[in-house]
Motif scaffolding. Structure first.
Motif, short mmCIF file in Angstrom:
data_model
loop_
_atom_site.label_atom_id
_atom_site.label_comp_id
_atom_site.label_asym_id
_atom_site.label_seq_id
_atom_site.Cartn_x
_atom_site.Cartn_y
_atom_site.Cartn_z
N LYS A 258 0.83 -1.21 0.00
CA LYS A 258 0.00 0.00 0.00
C LYS A 258 0.86 1.26 0.00
O LYS A 258 0.57 2.23 -0.72
N ALA A 259 1.92 1.22 0.80
CA ALA A 259 2.78 2.41 0.89
C ALA A 259 3.49 2.69 -0.42
O ALA A 259 3.76 3.86 -0.76
N ASN A 260 3.77 1.66 -1.19
CA ASN A 260 4.51 1.83 -2.43
C ASN A 260 3.64 1.64 -3.67
O ASN A 260 4.17 1.54 -4.78
N GLU A 261 2.34 1.60 -3.45
CA GLU A 261 1.37 1.47 -4.54
C GLU A 261 1.70 0.28 -5.44
O GLU A 261 1.67 0.36 -6.67
N ILE A 262 2.01 -0.83 -4.79
CA ILE A 262 2.30 -2.08 -5.51
C ILE A 262 1.02 -2.91 -5.53
O ILE A 262 0.38 -3.10 -4.50
N GLU A 263 0.68 -3.39 -6.70
CA GLU A 263 -0.55 -4.19 -6.84
C GLU A 263 -0.21 -5.55 -7.45
O GLU A 263 -0.35 -5.77 -8.65
N PRO A 264 0.24 -6.48 -6.62
CA PRO A 264 0.60 -7.80 -7.15
C PRO A 264 -0.64 -8.65 -7.43
O PRO A 264 -1.73 -8.37 -6.95
N GLU A 265 -0.41 -9.70 -8.21
CA GLU A 265 -1.48 -10.67 -8.47
C GLU A 265 -1.47 -11.76 -7.41
O GLU A 265 -2.52 -12.28 -7.03
N MET A 266 -0.28 -12.09 -6.92
CA MET A 266 -0.15 -13.14 -5.91
C MET A 266 1.05 -12.88 -5.03
O MET A 266 2.01 -12.21 -5.43
N LEU A 267 0.96 -13.41 -3.81
CA LEU A 267 2.07 -13.35 -2.85
C LEU A 267 2.27 -14.75 -2.30
O LEU A 267 1.32 -15.36 -1.79
N SER A 268 3.48 -15.26 -2.42
CA SER A 268 3.79 -16.61 -1.92
C SER A 268 4.71 -16.52 -0.71
O SER A 268 5.79 -15.93 -0.78
N LEU A 269 4.27 -17.14 0.38
CA LEU A 269 5.08 -17.23 1.60
C LEU A 269 5.41 -18.69 1.92
O LEU A 269 5.66 -19.03 3.07
N GLU A 270 5.40 -19.52 0.88
CA GLU A 270 5.69 -20.94 1.11
C GLU A 270 7.04 -21.11 1.78
O GLU A 270 7.19 -21.90 2.72
N PHE A 271 8.03 -20.36 1.29
CA PHE A 271 9.36 -20.39 1.90
C PHE A 271 9.54 -19.07 2.64
O PHE A 271 9.73 -18.02 2.02
N ASN A 273 11.78 -17.66 4.28
CA ASN A 273 13.01 -16.89 4.10
C ASN A 273 13.18 -16.37 2.67
O ASN A 273 14.15 -15.66 2.39
N ALA A 274 12.25 -16.75 1.80
CA ALA A 274 12.34 -16.29 0.41
C ALA A 274 10.95 -16.00 -0.13
O ALA A 274 10.50 -16.63 -1.09
N PRO A 275 10.22 -15.05 0.47
CA PRO A 275 8.89 -14.71 -0.05
C PRO A 275 9.01 -14.01 -1.40
O PRO A 275 10.03 -13.39 -1.70
N TYR A 276 7.98 -14.15 -2.20
CA TYR A 276 8.01 -13.43 -3.48
C TYR A 276 6.58 -13.10 -3.89
O TYR A 276 5.62 -13.73 -3.45
N TYR A 277 6.47 -12.08 -4.73
CA TYR A 277 5.16 -11.72 -5.27
C TYR A 277 5.29 -11.58 -6.78
O TYR A 277 6.38 -11.43 -7.33
N ARG A 278 4.15 -11.62 -7.44
CA ARG A 278 4.16 -11.60 -8.90
C ARG A 278 3.03 -10.71 -9.39
O ARG A 278 1.93 -10.68 -8.80
N PHE A 279 3.31 -10.00 -10.48
CA PHE A 279 2.30 -9.14 -11.08
C PHE A 279 1.53 -9.92 -12.14
O PHE A 279 2.00 -10.94 -12.66
N ALA A 280 0.36 -9.43 -12.46
CA ALA A 280 -0.43 -10.04 -13.52
C ALA A 280 0.27 -9.85 -14.85
O ALA A 280 0.94 -8.83 -15.08
N ASP A 281 0.13 -10.83 -15.73
CA ASP A 281 0.77 -10.73 -17.05
C ASP A 281 0.11 -9.63 -17.87
O ASP A 281 -1.09 -9.43 -17.82
#
Length: 281
Positions: A258-271, A273-281
């Protein structure tokens, strides 16, 4: 000085031996010995009574067995308890009990046969009821998790057993999935007969932290996840390992988005120590 035993001494010993008290002691000794030795007549009587009792019992058992083989004592009906979808007539033919003598029924054999036909039950017990009825009691498994698997469904009970027909109330936990925990690959559709109990516990804990309005999903690639209600899917992996830390991280990352106006499609916290998010294609 005479130390020998003279006639006077012998007379004295004879008098001692003839004393009434000594005779009484000897009599008591003989009486005791006679009581210790049972008479042959008593032994013979006891043996005969025992043999007669055994013969009577054997004859009674034989007569009862023959009596229970009469036409009136052949299995003619089955009473079902605890299961509404079992046809008694179908069950009696399936188990081969039709017209079998009630006295020859082996409940354990029948129970195994019924289990093969209705494996979704937790326990089955069979009791023979005179003159010609079998009582069959079903204890159904209670579903803890419903797994909606690409249109088909199966259920898992508290112990991890899988069954394909649920006769109990629908569980609160429903998982919409394209795979299942432990699948060998994306196309694996061979669901095990039993999951580890930890899988049921994980599903319950994960279900408890998701938003009430979101449904719980499971995919081969991401594990469990749900619609965060904030514009993206949140995935946390195939089990509840580090669940509290993952939820805290999800809240922190949401503030960051919200603070950085990021709008991801998904957020993965499976790992964690290595979370990641992805934008829509």
């Amino acid at each position: 000085m005479n130390f020998g035993f003279g006639s006077n001494n012998r007379d004295r010993l004879d008098r001692i031996g003839a004393a009434p008290g000594n005779n009484r002691i000897e009599s008591e000794r003989l009486k005791t010995n006679s009581e210790r030795i049972p008479s042959r007549k008593t032994k013979s009587g006891r043996t005969s009574a025992r043999i007669l009792s055994l013969i009577s019992a054997a004859l009674f058992a034989l007569a009862l067995g023959l009596y229970l083989r009469l036409p009136d004592f052949r299995v003619a009906s089955v009473q079902i308890y605890g299961h509404e979808n079992v046809n008694p007539e179908e069950l009696i033919y399936y188990t081969g009990m039709k017209n079998q003598a009630i006295g020859t029924v082996d409940p354990e054999v029948i129970e195994r046969n019924i289990f093969r036909r209705y494996p979704e039950n937790r326990a089955i017990s069979v009791h023979a009821a005179l003159p010609n009825r079998l009582d069959v009691y079903f204890e159904q498994r209670v579903a803890a998790v419903e797994w909606n698997f690409g249109g088909s469904r199966f259920w898992i009970d508290e112990e991890g057993f899988v069954f394909n027909e649920n006769l109990s109330a629908s569980p609160e936990i429903i998982v919409y999935a394209n795979s299942f925990p432990g699948a060998m690959n994306r196309n694996d559709r061979t669901v095990p007969k039993k999951f580890r109990k930890e899988i049921v516990d994980s599903a319950r804990r994960i279900f408890a932290v998701k938003p009430a309005e979101s449904r719980l999903n499971f995919t081969y690639d991401n594990g469990y996840g749900w619609d965060s209600g904030k514009g993206y899917m949140l995935w946390i992996g195939v089990n509840d390992s580090g669940l509290n830390e993952k939820m805290a991280m999800a809240n922190g990352l949401d503030r960051y988005f919200k603070a950085n106006e990021i709008e991801p499609e998904m957020l993965s916290l499976e790992f964690i120590n290595a979370p990641y998010y992805r934008f829509a294609d």
